[in-house]
Design an enzyme around this catalytic site. Structure first.
Site, PDB file in Angstrom:
ATOM      1  N   CYS A 160     -29.538   3.283  14.266  1.00 13.52           N
ATOM      2  CA  CYS A 160     -30.365   3.832  15.703  1.00 13.52           C
ATOM      3  C   CYS A 160     -29.515   2.964  16.673  1.00 13.52           C
ATOM      4  O   CYS A 160     -29.340   1.794  16.935  1.00 13.52           O
ATOM      5  CB  CYS A 160     -31.852   3.135  15.775  1.00 13.52           C
ATOM      6  SG  CYS A 160     -32.625   3.568  17.272  1.00 13.52           S
TER       7      CYS A 160
ATOM      8  N   CYS B 115     -31.425   1.350  19.355  1.00 16.26           N
ATOM      9  CA  CYS B 115     -32.194   0.264  19.138  1.00 16.26           C
ATOM     10  C   CYS B 115     -31.111  -1.122  19.204  1.00 16.26           C
ATOM     11  O   CYS B 115     -31.443  -2.034  19.754  1.00 16.26           O
ATOM     12  CB  CYS B 115     -32.632   0.499  17.828  1.00 16.26           C
ATOM     13  SG  CYS B 115     -33.796   1.566  17.550  1.00 16.26           S
ATOM     14  N   ASP B 116     -29.891  -0.640  18.512  1.00 18.08           N
ATOM     15  CA  ASP B 116     -28.840  -1.861  18.152  1.00 18.08           C
ATOM     16  C   ASP B 116     -27.676  -1.714  19.174  1.00 18.08           C
ATOM     17  O   ASP B 116     -26.755  -2.702  19.030  1.00 18.08           O
ATOM     18  CB  ASP B 116     -28.738  -1.790  16.887  1.00 18.08           C
ATOM     19  CG  ASP B 116     -29.791  -1.991  15.976  1.00 18.08           C
ATOM     20  OD1 ASP B 116     -30.719  -2.855  16.542  1.00 18.08           O
ATOM     21  OD2 ASP B 116     -29.723  -1.710  15.017  1.00 18.08           O
TER      22      ASP B 116
END
Length: 167
Positions: A28, A31-32
């Site tokens: 992701c 996300c990261d």
């Protein structure tokens, strides 16, 4: 009965992939991605998710490699052209990630050219895998009909092949 089993990230299938999730391997970018600000990363895939992830990361990272197993993308041509215009993006066509190189965290990957067999080592800090999703329906294969990809066959009304079972 309503079946809502979801799906999982499709894995590359290379050694130590599971061990390195959270230590350089991610599924992701949104996300990261911020963990890799001003660092070098790679995205694997050729669909819209991979192209969009690479564009997102190109705004954050010093260098982004986009590794794709074919010579053209399945994703949107507009995003592909936008990526090709980015100075910090390098596209690696006809290649597969064949090895993850790590100590405690990911340090590099080996990429093998499908046509020549040449192996290239790319030093990086993060690898974002965007090669699709896998349905988690196998436990219900004997209860409802699945398609060739493993998804439950159902109509717009959510009815499956089994009476009283919906998705």
């Amino acid at each position: 009965v309503i079946l809502a089993t979801g799906s999982a990230n499709r894995k590359l299938g290379v050694e130590d992939e599971d061990k390195l999730v959270g230590r350089g391997v991610s599924y992701c970018a949104t996300c990261d991605g911020n963990f890799y600000r001003k660092k070098t990363v790679a995205v694997v895939g050729g669909g819209n998710t991979a192209l969009e992830d690479a564009l997102y990361l190109a705004d954050l990272c010093q260098k982004v490699y986009l590794i794709h197993r074919r010579d053209s993308f399945r994703g949107d041509d507009t995003n592909a052209e936008r990526l090709k215009a980015r100075e910090n993006v390098e596209i690696v066509y006809n290649a597969n990630v064949t090895k993850l190189i790590a100590e405690k965290k990911l340090k590099a990957i080996e990429v093998t050219d499908k046509n020549t067999g040449d192996v290239r080592t790319i030093e990086l800090n993060g690898l974002f895998v965007a090669v699709g999703r896998v349905p988690e329906n196998q436990n219900f294969a004997n209860l409802v009909e699945l398609d060739e990809a493993g998804y439950v066959l159902a109509g717009e009304d959510c009815h499956t092949s089994a009476e009283g079972r919906f998705v």
